[in-house]
Design an enzyme around this catalytic site. Structure first.
Site, short mmCIF file in Angstrom:
data_model
loop_
_atom_site.label_atom_id
_atom_site.label_comp_id
_atom_site.label_asym_id
_atom_site.label_seq_id
_atom_site.Cartn_x
_atom_site.Cartn_y
_atom_site.Cartn_z
N HIS A 186 5.16 -2.33 -5.54
CA HIS A 186 3.99 -2.02 -4.84
C HIS A 186 2.86 -1.51 -5.73
O HIS A 186 2.80 -0.61 -6.01
CB HIS A 186 4.50 -0.97 -3.98
CG HIS A 186 3.55 -0.48 -2.92
ND1 HIS A 186 3.68 -0.49 -1.51
CD2 HIS A 186 2.38 0.13 -3.08
CE1 HIS A 186 2.77 0.04 -0.84
NE2 HIS A 186 1.76 0.63 -1.58
N ASN B 251 -4.44 -1.36 -1.59
CA ASN B 251 -3.41 -2.05 -2.12
C ASN B 251 -3.71 -3.49 -2.38
O ASN B 251 -5.03 -3.88 -2.22
CB ASN B 251 -2.20 -2.30 -0.84
CG ASN B 251 -1.55 -0.98 -0.40
OD1 ASN B 251 -0.72 -0.30 -1.09
ND2 ASN B 251 -2.15 -0.50 0.57
N CYS C 287 -5.12 6.08 -1.43
CA CYS C 287 -4.27 7.22 -1.31
C CYS C 287 -5.03 8.64 -1.01
O CYS C 287 -5.90 8.83 -2.23
CB CYS C 287 -3.36 7.42 -2.59
SG CYS C 287 -2.29 8.75 -2.73
N HIS D 64 -1.46 -0.99 -6.42
CA HIS D 64 -2.69 -0.73 -6.02
C HIS D 64 -3.55 -1.67 -7.04
O HIS D 64 -3.18 -1.58 -8.12
CB HIS D 64 -3.13 0.77 -5.89
CG HIS D 64 -2.24 1.51 -4.65
ND1 HIS D 64 -3.12 2.12 -3.83
CD2 HIS D 64 -1.09 1.21 -4.04
CE1 HIS D 64 -2.14 2.37 -2.64
NE2 HIS D 64 -1.18 1.71 -2.86
N ARG E 235 0.28 0.12 8.24
CA ARG E 235 0.76 1.60 8.03
C ARG E 235 0.03 1.99 6.81
O ARG E 235 -0.78 2.82 6.87
CB ARG E 235 2.30 1.42 7.81
CG ARG E 235 2.76 3.14 7.81
CD ARG E 235 2.68 3.88 6.73
NE ARG E 235 3.29 3.31 5.47
CZ ARG E 235 3.16 3.69 4.19
NH1 ARG E 235 2.60 4.99 4.22
NH2 ARG E 235 3.91 3.06 3.34
N ASP E 236 0.43 1.55 5.59
CA ASP E 236 -0.26 1.99 4.23
C ASP E 236 -1.83 1.71 4.33
O ASP E 236 -2.34 2.62 3.78
CB ASP E 236 0.56 1.48 2.98
CG ASP E 236 0.37 2.17 1.75
OD1 ASP E 236 0.00 3.54 1.69
OD2 ASP E 236 0.55 1.57 0.81
#
Length: 321
Positions: A226, A268, A259, A228, A22-23
């Site tokens: 989370h 990530n 992002c 990055h 997803r991300d």
């Protein structure tokens, strides 16, 4: 920063939440076919992951890459017969959460028979307005009916907070603002709050200060991180947070992602990099490094590029030697 308490002992076991499907994929300009996404998720399940973000039910106008999330969820639940199928197909004990921004998204997710959803808010007002076109307070108002409906249907809700250390528009974000938002998401019924350094500007000291502030209002066992890796600090940040009793971390296979609202924010932290570090520390996590690395090579080949993860690159070089 001398006022901080001494670090705790490292945990014996941690939980990894794989966010690559997803991300990691949501900002890819070229559509990734449903069958590739399904195989990616199946391979990640086979590698031992117990939580894999499978998609998001946001407006296709804003995130076209996620428009096929219902088809992806149907794919990972199909009867055996496809490659990897015997091992997966909604393996018991594995959750496939999806992101939902509002009640409309929740209804679509419900139709797709999801068992877990995630809602997302930002700790910075400017980022909230640019990212989801509303203020922080308005975003919480949108989530109230979602969390209520989820509770009614027995669906678990995870809360995401973005820009927990810095914002591309406002600069540094106050830890108190993050804690305030985390407390509100917890009160709404989120079983876990994932703290996201969206632009990857955090360093261990800043991340620990922020986590300690959040831990005043959210139990540590319900906090996830989370990170990055924009400035190469993600592993150091994870290690520092584990020393503070945090045992859940979001990672992305091959270091996928970035992002769209934060220029230059690379992906990530790579799942391979985190597993390699955990293996070296003797911390259990239940995920097979070799299978994850193979999965990283599969998805990056499909995207036409190399993995961003350093460990993935090193393992690929060994194979090629």
């Amino acid at each position: 920063e001398g006022g901080e308490e001494a670090a705790m002992a490292l945990p014996k076991r941690v939980r990894l939440v794989e966010v690559g499907p997803r991300d990691g994929l949501q900002n890819e300009a070229k559509p990734v076919p449903v069958e590739v996404k399904v195989e990616l998720i199946d391979r990640l399940t086979d590698a031992g992951h117990l939580a894999i973000e499978a998609g998001s039910f946001v407006s296709p106008k804003w995130v076209p890459q996620m428009a096929d999330s219902a088809a992806v969820l149907a794919g990972i639940r199909r009867a055996p017969g496809v490659r990897y199928a015997a091992l997966t197909r909604r393996k018991p004990g594995v959750s496939y959460p999806v992101l939902v921004p509002n009640k409309q998204g929740f209804n679509a997710a419900l139709e797709a028979k999801v068992e877990e959803i995630a809602v997302f808010a930002a700790a910075s007002e400017s980022f909230s307005r640019r990212n989801i076109n509303c203020s922080i307070a308005e975003s919480l108002e949108r989530f109230a009916p979602v969390t209520e409906a989820a509770r009614h249907h027995g669906i678990r809700v995870r809360g995401y907070i973005s820009t927990v250390v810095g914002c591309p528009y406002e600069g540094e974000v106050a830890p108190a603002a993050v804690a305030d938002l985390a407390a509100k998401l917890l009160a709404m019924g989120c079983y876990e709050i994932s703290l996201g350094d969206t632009i990857g500007v955090g360093t261990p000291g800043k991340c620990v200060t922020m986590v300690e502030e959040v831990a005043k209002v959210v139990p540590r066992e319900r906090i996830a991180v989370h990170f990055h890796d924009t400035y190469g600090q993600a592993l150091a940040n994870i290690l520092a947070c584990m020393e503070r009793g945090i045992t859940v971390m979001d990672t992305a296979v091959a270091g996928l992602g970035g992002c769209p609202y934060a220029k230059g924010a690379s992906g990530n932290v790579g799942t391979e990099d985190v597993i390699y570090m955990l293996n070296g520390l003797g911390i259990e996590h239940g995920v097979d490094l070799e299978l994850v690395a193979q999965t990283g090579r599969f998805i990056t080949a499909a995207l036409g590029r190399q993995p961003a993860s350093k460990v993935a690159q090193a393992l690929a070089a060994k194979l090629a030697a």
